[in-house]
Each structure stands twice: as structure tokens, then as C-alpha cells.
Design an enzyme around this catalytic site. Structure first.
Site, PDB file in Angstrom:
ATOM      1  N   LYS A  10       0.841  -1.208   0.000  1.00  0.00           N
ATOM      2  CA  LYS A  10       0.000   0.000   0.000  1.00  0.00           C
ATOM      3  C   LYS A  10       0.868   1.248   0.000  1.00  0.00           C
ATOM      4  CE  LYS A  10      -3.801  -2.260   2.377  1.00  0.00           C
ATOM      5  NZ  LYS A  10      -4.315  -2.657   3.696  1.00  0.00           N
ATOM      6  N   GLN A  46      -4.809  -1.235   9.636  1.00  0.00           N
ATOM      7  CA  GLN A  46      -4.765  -2.591   9.089  1.00  0.00           C
ATOM      8  C   GLN A  46      -5.420  -3.585  10.056  1.00  0.00           C
ATOM      9  OE1 GLN A  46      -3.699  -3.430   6.023  1.00  0.00           O
ATOM     10  NE2 GLN A  46      -4.107  -5.585   6.340  1.00  0.00           N
ATOM     11  N   ASP A  61     -11.160   3.002   4.001  1.00  0.00           N
ATOM     12  CA  ASP A  61     -11.587   1.599   3.978  1.00  0.00           C
ATOM     13  C   ASP A  61     -13.103   1.483   3.807  1.00  0.00           C
ATOM     14  OD1 ASP A  61      -9.654  -0.464   4.162  1.00  0.00           O
ATOM     15  OD2 ASP A  61      -9.252   0.018   6.269  1.00  0.00           O
TER      16      ASP A  61
HETATM   17  N1  GUN Z   1      -7.074  -6.601   6.255  1.00  0.00           N
HETATM   18  C1  GUN Z   1      -7.402  -7.356   5.166  1.00  0.00           C
HETATM   19  N2  GUN Z   1      -8.037  -6.600   4.239  1.00  0.00           N
HETATM   20  C2  GUN Z   1      -8.103  -5.354   4.742  1.00  0.00           C
HETATM   21  C3  GUN Z   1      -8.626  -4.132   4.231  1.00  0.00           C
HETATM   22  O1  GUN Z   1      -9.176  -4.030   3.132  1.00  0.00           O
HETATM   23  N3  GUN Z   1      -8.488  -3.053   5.053  1.00  0.00           N
HETATM   24  C4  GUN Z   1      -7.888  -3.135   6.275  1.00  0.00           C
HETATM   25  N4  GUN Z   1      -7.825  -2.019   7.005  1.00  0.00           N
HETATM   26  N5  GUN Z   1      -7.398  -4.252   6.771  1.00  0.00           N
HETATM   27  C5  GUN Z   1      -7.501  -5.347   6.003  1.00  0.00           C
END
Ligand code: GUN
Length: 288
Positions: A54, A98, A121
Site C-alpha cells: 500500500k 490494518q 476503507d
Molecule cells: N485486512 C485485510 N483486508 C483489509 C482491508 O481491506 N483493510 C484493512 N484495514 N485491513 C484489512
């Protein structure tokens, strides 16, 4: 019939180029680049890989990438204090915490603490509610990417039979809301669903997001269907190595489907591209 493979990697690259162009225009108009800050608590290796990807993608799009890596011993109060500081920081347009978080931290409380305007998100109850009621919202990245791929394959999906397997807040529920908003006829299946095979056989669109390797058998797939596999399951091989497989029996499903996403290289790259798109959207909304 042999399915057309939906190349998520190529589609994601195109979206990332569009976002980068939007970022350049934003910089020209506002004299600053949009900023995305990612927070990782603990040392989960898979999460660390995601966070790194990311960060690289954010910088490649011309945005400011922030990262906070906190020890697994971080208290909920410390994490909430960081979220409050990021909410107040005018250079931060997007905040991503996350998941999963360590068990001693209440995930719902942390998500609810994020400013909904910075919730890239799309997990905050305000954004989930806005999506469910048809208002403009920051929409979760994985289902956004899935919808783009479905619409590119099928065009208008109004009236189509769509099956979403999995009812998580991250994928299944927002996916069902997005398909409903496009006037598909949506079935939301889950672990208590009876006759999953029968539901799959009727569906023109299948989105599998449960995390069970090869749950959806190829023989169930309706000929010509569009099959989107969100599963990312690491399975052990006989030689001691491992590989990533989806929730769909890929080879057999490819013989019947009209379109199918591979794992890896399907949904995964689209999720990150949609995160960048959400960050640009949040920056534009906040600047307006
Ligand atoms: N963990 C797995 N997928 C995601 C996501 O799309 N966003 C976040 N914040 N954590 C994750």
C-alpha cells in the site's frame, strides 16, 4: 465454454494511472498532494506485506504515504490517541488501520473513532449506512474493485441474478449493497446457507468471499457466469512449499464460466488501486 480470464493486474494498472492523473490535477489546484496514512499494530507477516504494498502504491501515485508501525503491546487507548491525532492532521486525507488488530483491542471502537471523511476503507458505520441507503459514500475497496470487473465483463447488470457468498462487513455485505444499487437481484449466502450448489447454479454473477479453499465447485457454475474469486487461501503443497488458491475450484470453473478472476492476479491488485481512488476522493471531498 472456456472462460475469459479477467486480468485484475492490468485493470488495476489502468485505474492507478487514472488516479495518478487526478492526483497531479489535485496538486496543481491545491498546492499539496493527497495523503494516506496506514497504521499497523503487531507483526503479522501477511499484514506487513499488505502495508508495504500500500505504501509503495501510494507513493507511486504521487500521494504522500505515511506509516505507523506499533508494537503488538500497544494499548487500545494509545491506538485511539493516534487515530485522534491523524483525524486532526490536515495533511492526512485517508486513514487505514490494518486488520486484524490484536485481540486486546476492540476493532469496532477503533473503526468508529476514525473521521468518516478520512475512512478510506469505508468501514465506519456512517459510510456503511450511507452505502446501504444509496447516499454517496467511501465504499470498501475490495467490493468496489469487484463491481468494476463485473461491469466491465457484463455491462449493465440490472435484473441479473447475483450471488454473494460470505457476509463480512469488509466484503460480503458491501458487495451485496453495491449490486443491489445496480438493480441486480442479489442473494447473500453464508455458512448457514442450505443448498449452496443450487444457488451457484442459478447465478449469473458469483462473488465468493469466505476464505475456504475450493468451496465453490466448478461443476456448480452456471454456463457463461461471471465468477469473481475474493479468496486468498495459502495451502500447503506436498513438497513443503505453499501456494495461494481462491474460494473457487479454478480449473473446473473456467470450463463453464464466461468470465473468471484468477488467484493471485484478480481481485487483489484491484483492492489497492481502489484504496488509492478512495484516498483521492477523500482529499477532493475535504478540499471542496
Ligand atoms: N485486512 C485485510 N483486508 C483489509 C482491508 O481491506 N483493510 C484493512 N484495514 N485491513 C484489512
Amino acid at each position: 465454454m472456456t472462460a475469459t480470464i479477467i486480468d485484475g493486474k492490468a485493470r488495476a494498472l489502468r485505474l492507478r494511472e487514472t488516479v495518478a492523473a487526478g492526483v497531479a490535477a489535485f496538486v496543481a489546484a491545491h498546492g499539496r498532494a493527497p495523503g494516506l496514512t496506514v497504521v499497523l499494530v503487531g507483526e503479522d507477516p501477511a499484514s506487513a506485506v499488505y502495508v508495504r504494498s500500500k505504501g509503495l502504491a501510494t507513493a507511486a501515485a504521487g500521494m504522500v504515504s505515511g506509516e505507523h508501525r506499533l508494537p503488538v503491546t500497544t494499548s487500545e487507548a494509545e491506538l485511539l490517541a493516534l487515530v485522534a491525532a491523524l483525524n486532526a492532521d490536515a495533511t492526512v486525507d485517508g486513514i487505514l488501520v490494518q486488520l486484524p488488530l490484536p485481540r486486546h483491542i476492540d476493532t469496532d471502537r477503533v473503526i468508529a473513532a476514525i473521521d468518516p471523511a478520512k475512512d478510506v476503507d469505508g468501514f465506519h458505520p456512517v459510510n456503511a449506512g450511507r452505502l446501504a441507503t444509496g447516499l454517496d459514500a467511501l465504499v470498501p475497496c475490495t467490493p468496489s474493485g469487484c463491481l468494476m470487473m463485473i461491469e466491465e465483463a457484463l455491462g449493465d447488470i440490472s435484473g441479473r441474478e447475483a450471488l454473494v457468498i460470505g457476509r463480512s462487513n469488509i466484503v460480503g455485505k458491501p458487495m451485496a449493497a453495491l449490486l443491489t444499487a445496480r438493480s441486480a437481484t442479489v442473494t447473500l449466502a453464508h455458512s448457514r446457507t442450505r443448498d449452496l450448489a443450487g444457488h451457484v447454479a442459478r447465478a449469473e454473477i458469483v462473488v465468493a468471499a469466505v476464505g475456504i479453499p475450493d468451496l465453490v465447485k466448478g461443476a456448480w457454475v452456471r454456463p457463461g457466469a461471471c465468477v469473481i474469486d475474493v479468496g486468498m487461501n495459502r495451502v500447503a503443497l506436498a513438497d513443503g512449499k505453499s501456494k495461494l488458491v481462491g474460494d473457487v475450484e479454478y480449473a473446473a470453473a473456467s470450463e463453464r464460466a464466461g468470465w473468471i478472476t484468477p488467484v493471485p492476479g484478480g481481485v487483489g491488485p484491484m483492492t489497492i488501486a481502489c484504496l488509492l481512488a478512495n484516498t483521492l476522493k477523500a482529499a477532493r471531498m475535504r478540499a471542496a
